[in-house]
Scaffold this motif. Structure first.
Motif, PDB file in Angstrom:
ATOM      1  N   VAL A  98     -13.047   7.200  -4.009  1.00 18.87           N
ATOM      2  CA  VAL A  98     -13.149   5.921  -3.294  1.00 18.87           C
ATOM      3  C   VAL A  98     -14.594   5.450  -3.447  1.00 18.87           C
TER       4      VAL A  98
ATOM      5  N   GLU B 135      -9.170  -2.778  -3.538  1.00 14.18           N
ATOM      6  CA  GLU B 135      -8.867  -3.389  -2.234  1.00 14.18           C
ATOM      7  C   GLU B 135      -9.679  -4.677  -2.074  1.00 14.18           C
TER       8      GLU B 135
ATOM      9  N   ASP C  18     -14.683   4.413   6.030  1.00 18.37           N
ATOM     10  CA  ASP C  18     -13.460   4.461   6.849  1.00 18.37           C
ATOM     11  C   ASP C  18     -12.219   4.661   5.980  1.00 18.37           C
ATOM     12  N   TYR C  19     -12.214   4.027   4.813  1.00 17.76           N
ATOM     13  CA  TYR C  19     -11.050   4.106   3.927  1.00 17.76           C
ATOM     14  C   TYR C  19     -10.826   5.546   3.459  1.00 17.76           C
TER      15      TYR C  19
ATOM     16  N   TYR D 161     -16.003  10.125  -1.713  1.00 13.69           N
ATOM     17  CA  TYR D 161     -16.463   8.737  -1.836  1.00 13.69           C
ATOM     18  C   TYR D 161     -17.801   8.664  -2.555  1.00 13.69           C
TER      19      TYR D 161
ATOM     20  N   CYS E 205     -13.546  -0.337  -2.845  1.00 11.36           N
ATOM     21  CA  CYS E 205     -13.660  -1.136  -1.617  1.00 11.36           C
ATOM     22  C   CYS E 205     -14.903  -2.027  -1.724  1.00 11.36           C
TER      23      CYS E 205
ATOM     24  N   ARG F 235       0.799  -1.240   0.000  1.00 10.53           N
ATOM     25  CA  ARG F 235       0.000   0.000   0.000  1.00 10.53           C
ATOM     26  C   ARG F 235       0.833   1.292   0.000  1.00 10.53           C
TER      27      ARG F 235
ATOM     28  N   GLU G 239     -12.123  -3.897   3.596  1.00 15.29           N
ATOM     29  CA  GLU G 239     -12.095  -2.433   3.559  1.00 15.29           C
ATOM     30  C   GLU G 239     -13.484  -1.888   3.221  1.00 15.29           C
TER      31      GLU G 239
ATOM     32  N   LYS H 132      -9.360   7.498   6.180  1.00 14.62           N
ATOM     33  CA  LYS H 132      -7.970   7.084   6.399  1.00 14.62           C
ATOM     34  C   LYS H 132      -7.024   7.715   5.369  1.00 14.62           C
TER      35      LYS H 132
END
Length: 681
Positions: A532, A552, A489-490, A506, A473, A452, A485, A493
């Motif tokens: 994302v 992911e 949250d990803y 996202y 994800c 990563r 994942e 992060k």
């Protein structure tokens, strides 16, 4: 049999609304809400044999105090347990009451995910059982259902158990002969056992029956539709024109041989006596859209209307803009309109009037195109993509407003031809199996999670060069019992990983359509650099500037779906890359992903994927793109699909309209599912 969910004990108005979010509106929906996976409760292992990334049970004694500390709004509970092989550190979140249960010296069975922190094995948030309680569920399979926030697996399991206790017997709609020949379980056994199997053998037997039913009813519906189509004359006689030939000559690129062959097949169909029903199957980026545009122009030249229906507003808008550019480049002036849910009431009224009068010749939009208020003057051609399989209901609704149109379905899902013939039995098939010469092949790599940091620095470099990135994800939010994942949250992060001037947003399927459109429009305009997302982008928008696709937990997706996702990049002039991050270390996963790593050919990938699958591969990987079956998967269950196809052909050869007494129950099942648009979207 169909009753309100509130007739079940413990389901009030609030819980019922949560079930609604999962598409469960009554007891019949609940009965057919099948588990998406199963948890196998295996015998406890020694602490010394625990491996990172696995879910295991250990039988161990508490050998320390139980400590509770608060940090960042969370309560963290820690303890140490031991067996004869070693010690294990255990951690829980927000469960302070464990302090009163886990007495020093007492033995428990702890079952949870094994993780590694600072080179030490730990067990995170395990379930706690007394040895006697664990003995009761040892070797059983516990259902895991798809969840929504506020509705736990425990609640769904309890509610379904209650439903099954009071469920009346269903009438068997398959003949004894078919059940014996294909070794199919009784329908009542299958419906009960799919939720609570006592063994893997029971699970496979019940699942086989339900998958067979689903495929059989689907195939019957499309074969009966084909019969109707073959009898339907083409009400829109088309004369071939020079205009389409001139457009092909004037394009800034040459069509491939596969594109030209497909075009000639469509041209022949449209000028024939019978109604056209054709599927154009072509890998992502093979150039299906220009073929669709040529068909629409041919229709207009003959004085008729044509419509292109796509799943998202952003994609509709993009097709509209591309079409307008093409018309301008070719010096053509056909009245073209864009109709989506976002049009204002005034805009809609104006567009409806243009369509009704015949002034609008080319209509591009979402499913708004087949709503009741849209009256066409002479619609000769409807082009859809596979997400909008143009089914019985839609054809009937259009036929009631005029003569049925020719139908063209575009599919980017690479399905081996043997399966495509069954699944698209109502359509003739054209395949575009060449990519345009100028396309740069996508560079792929399969890596584990330790890669990563390198991936992030590569992504940052691409963004600094002006490019854009997708990160996929498997989940929207954190889910009980699933270590994968999730988008929310990803996103949080990686916002702390990348510089603040890189815009990260996202996208997921639970967002409102207007929010999704807004995000996709901003991404298309490069106002967002890293998106994302869940797999919602696989039916997305064309962003030629996007050059990196990072997936992911790639092991959680089917190969066909990963290939579809990869098709979001590699659409522009810049070199594109796809990074598949493998979240587990299993050899079978590595083998599957290696197929993608080696090839960008969707048809080859689909064929190889089929060879690798076995009966143990049934859960946790859902293919996507084609028809969203509730339990069947065309790749995992290709042999059942072929059996169901045989059975359907035999039934219809003896009783084409299902009018014989022995087929009445089968016909009723078909009617129920067709009415609810489950079979034919």
């Amino acid at each position: 049999m169909r009753q309100s969910l509130q007739t079940l004990k413990g389901v009030g108005e609030k819980t019922e609304k949560l079930f609604f979010k999962l598409g469960i509106y009554d007891t019949e929906d609940l009965l057919h809400y099948y588990p998406r996976n199963y948890d196998a409760f295996e015998a406890p292992v020694d602490i010394a044999d625990l491996e990172e990334g696995t879910v295991k049970a250990v039988s161990a004694a508490v050998c320390s105090g139980v400590y509770v500390r608060s940090t960042g709004g969370k309560q963290i509970i820690t303890a140490t347990v031991a067996d004869q092989s070693g010690k294990l550190s255990v951690i829980w979140f927000n469960m302070p009451y464990l302090r009163t249960i886990l007495k020093k010296g007492s033995t428990f069975v702890l079952r949870g995910r094994v993780i590694k922190k600072q080179d030490r094995i730990q067990m995170e948030h395990p379930e706690v059982f007394t040895p006697a309680a664990y003995e009761e569920i040892l070797h059983s399979l516990q259902p895991i259902y798809g969840l929504t926030s506020g509705l736990s697996n425990k609640t769904i399991t309890k509610t379904i158990r209650q439903l099954l206790e009071n469920l009346p017997m269903y009438s068997e709609f398959l003949s004894e002969d078919i059940r014996q020949r294909y070794q199919l379980a009784d329908i009542n056994y299958a419906l009960r056992t799919i939720h609570f199997p006592l063994s893997m053998e029971e699970l496979l037997v019940s699942r086989k029956r339900l998958v067979f039913d689903e495929f059989l009813l689907f195939i019957l519906s499309i074969q009966m539709m084909k019969e109707k189509n073959e009898e339907t004359p083409n009400y829109f006689p088309i004369q071939k024109t020079w205009i389409t030939e001139q457009i092909i000559e004037n394009l800034p690129y040459s069509l491939t041989n596969a594109q030209l062959n497909t075009w000639y097949e469509i041209e022949r169909d449209m000028s024939g006596q019978a109604l056209m029903s054709r599927l154009v199957q072509g890998d992502v980026g093979s150039g299906k859209t220009i073929i669709a545009f040529l068909a629409m122009i041919l229709s207009c030249e003959n004085g008729y209307q044509s419509a292109l229906m796509v799943p998202t507003e952003v994609l509709a808008k993009q097709h509209y803009e591309s079409f307008m550019r093409l018309l301008k480049q070719q010096g053509l002036d056909f009245c073209t309109v864009l109709l989506t849910g976002s049009n204002t009431a005034k805009e809609k009224r104006e567009i409806y009037a243009k369509i009704a009068s015949g002034e609008a010749q080319i209509i591009i939009g979402t499913h708004a195109l087949i709503q009741e208020k849209v009256i066409y003057k002479n619609l000769s051609l409807v082009i859809t993509d596979e997400q909008h399989r143009f089914g019985v209901k839609q054809r009937e609704s259009l036929a009631e407003r005029g003569n049925p149109p020719n139908v063209l379905v575009m599919s980017a899902t690479p399905i081996p031809r043997t399966l495509a013939i069954i699944l698209y039995g109502d359509l003739d098939i054209s395949v575009i199996d060449e990519l345009p010469a100028k396309r740069l092949p996508i560079k792929n790599c399969v890596v584990d999670i330790s890669y990563r940091p390198k991936a992030y620095s590569f992504i940052q470099k691409q963004v600094q060069e002006g490019r854009q990135v997708y990160i996929i994800c498997p989940m929207v939010e954190e889910s009980e019992g699933l270590d994968a994942e999730n988008v929310l949250d990803y996103t949080a992060k990686i916002k702390s990983v990348f510089p603040s001037d890189i815009q990260i947003e996202y996208l997921h399927g639970k967002m409102k359509a207007s929010e999704k459109n807004q995000i996709m429009e901003r991404f298309a305009a490069n106002k967002i650099q890293i998106l994302v997302s869940t797999t919602v982008v696989e039916v997305g928008v064309n962003v030629p500037n996007a050059t990196v696709m990072m997936v992911e937990n790639a092991e959680r997706f089917g190969l066909a779906q990963l290939h579809q996702l990869r098709g979001r990049v590699g659409r522009g002039e810049h070199q594109s890359y796809c990074i598949f991050v493998q979240g587990n270390k299993e050899d079978t996963t590595s083998k599957r992903l290696e197929i993608l790593n080696k090839s960008n050919d969707g048809f080859y990938i689909a064929g190889e994927d089929l060879k690798l699958r076995g009966p143990g591969d049934l859960f946790g990987i859902r293919q996507s793109g084609v028809m969203e079956f509730r339990i069947g998967d065309i790749y995992n269950d290709s042999s059942i699909l072929k059996s169901a196809s045989e059975a359907a052909s035999e039934i219809l050869s003896l009783d084409p309209d299902l009018t014989l007494p022995q087929n009445q129950l089968l016909k009723e099942q078909l009617q129920i599912l067709t009415n609810r648009s489950i079979l034919v979207p």
